[in-house]
Design a protein around this motif. Structure first.
Motif, mmCIF file in Angstrom:
data_model
loop_
_atom_site.group_PDB
_atom_site.id
_atom_site.type_symbol
_atom_site.label_atom_id
_atom_site.label_comp_id
_atom_site.label_asym_id
_atom_site.label_seq_id
_atom_site.Cartn_x
_atom_site.Cartn_y
_atom_site.Cartn_z
ATOM 1 N N UNK A 167 0.904 -1.204 -0.020
ATOM 2 C CA UNK A 167 0.053 0.037 -0.083
ATOM 3 C C UNK A 167 0.753 1.118 -0.042
ATOM 4 N N UNK A 168 0.283 2.230 -0.471
ATOM 5 C CA UNK A 168 1.008 3.615 -0.519
ATOM 6 C C UNK A 168 1.769 3.979 0.941
ATOM 7 N N UNK A 169 2.661 4.304 1.020
ATOM 8 C CA UNK A 169 3.315 4.935 2.481
ATOM 9 C C UNK A 169 2.560 6.229 2.802
ATOM 10 N N UNK A 170 2.336 6.967 1.516
ATOM 11 C CA UNK A 170 1.747 8.356 1.888
ATOM 12 C C UNK A 170 0.234 8.090 1.417
ATOM 13 N N UNK A 171 -0.674 8.236 2.425
ATOM 14 C CA UNK A 171 -2.117 7.899 2.283
ATOM 15 C C UNK A 171 -2.668 9.445 1.452
ATOM 16 N N UNK A 172 -2.193 10.411 1.620
ATOM 17 C CA UNK A 172 -2.613 11.642 0.899
ATOM 18 C C UNK A 172 -2.556 11.394 -0.504
ATOM 19 N N UNK A 173 -1.187 10.899 -0.981
ATOM 20 C CA UNK A 173 -1.039 10.696 -2.287
ATOM 21 C C UNK A 173 -1.892 9.308 -2.837
ATOM 22 N N UNK A 174 -2.195 8.403 -2.080
ATOM 23 C CA UNK A 174 -3.232 7.410 -2.379
ATOM 24 C C UNK A 174 -4.482 7.933 -2.643
ATOM 25 N N UNK A 175 -4.897 8.991 -1.860
ATOM 26 C CA UNK A 175 -6.106 9.542 -1.856
ATOM 27 C C UNK A 175 -6.243 10.354 -3.153
#
Length: 216
Positions: free
Chosen positions: A191-199
């Protein structure tokens, strides 16, 4: 008046399809090719929002009239007021989801723009834990797992984009009826380390919801 009806992942899909159409308009001279891209973009947007009413459809279908960079930008900006917020959370709500985690460090919830959120995610570097909070079937659910940075880019199982990821291992909550006391099952995903990027990337919640359901 049209009420908010576009969720974050749907807006990301609209933005992606709008970008593809704008690129075609800027680089392709064959009108038939542009029309084909325009039809594809409009179709995929409408498929992603199948429950729209007539007024909502009119808002979305304006993509069929766009040609210039200014028009594309205005179209995307005009959709922002129609974005439906991820239901805001309180710190106490989040902490109740993780009762076994003592001294849980919760993000600054008041600083979040919930329009641009499909799920709330964060990591605790001190404990190597990754947290996900999501609204599923009318309920708030929380997932916590141990994460190990991959130290490379790979495809995130949630947004399906090539980003900096971590390998997250989550122990499932459910057990078979005849399971022994020491039974456990773990599921691991990148999963993405950065959830903001994922969102910002996620255009479909199918994988996210399946992941949560598999570990619940």
């Amino acid at each position: 008046m049209v009420n908010p009806f576009i969720r974050n992942h749907q807006y990301n899909l609209i933005k992606k399809q709008t970008g593809l159409l704008e690129h075609a308009c800027n680089t392709v001279s064959d009108r038939k090719v542009i029309d084909a891209v325009r039809y594809s973009a409009q179709s995929k947007i409408m498929e992603a929002l199948p429950d729209t009413n007539d007024l909502q459809k009119q808002v979305l279908e304006k993509i069929s009239t766009l040609n210039t960079p200014g028009e594309f930008q205005h179209y995307l900006s005009s959709l922002v007021p129609y974005m439906a917020e991820f239901a805001p959370l309180t710190e106490s709500q989040v902490k109740k989801l993780f009762p076994k985690i003592k001294k849980l460090k919760v993000p600054e919830l008041a600083e979040i723009d919930y329009r641009y959120m499909t799920y709330l995610g964060w990591i605790d570097i001190a404990t190597n834990k990754l947290f996900i909070v999501y609204h599923l079937n009318g309920q708030i659910v929380g997932v916590v797992g141990k994460y190990t940075p991959a130290n490379k880019k790979s495809y995130c199982c949630l947004c399906n984009r090539h980003e900096e990821v971590a390998f997250c291992v989550v122990t499932t909550k459910s057990k078979p009826a005849n399971a022994s006391p020491d039974y456990y099952k773990a599921i691991g995903k990148y999963v993405c380390l950065n959830s903001e990027t994922c969102n910002k990337n996620i255009t479909d919640v199918t994988a996210l919801e399946k992941f949560i359901q598999d570990v619940e």
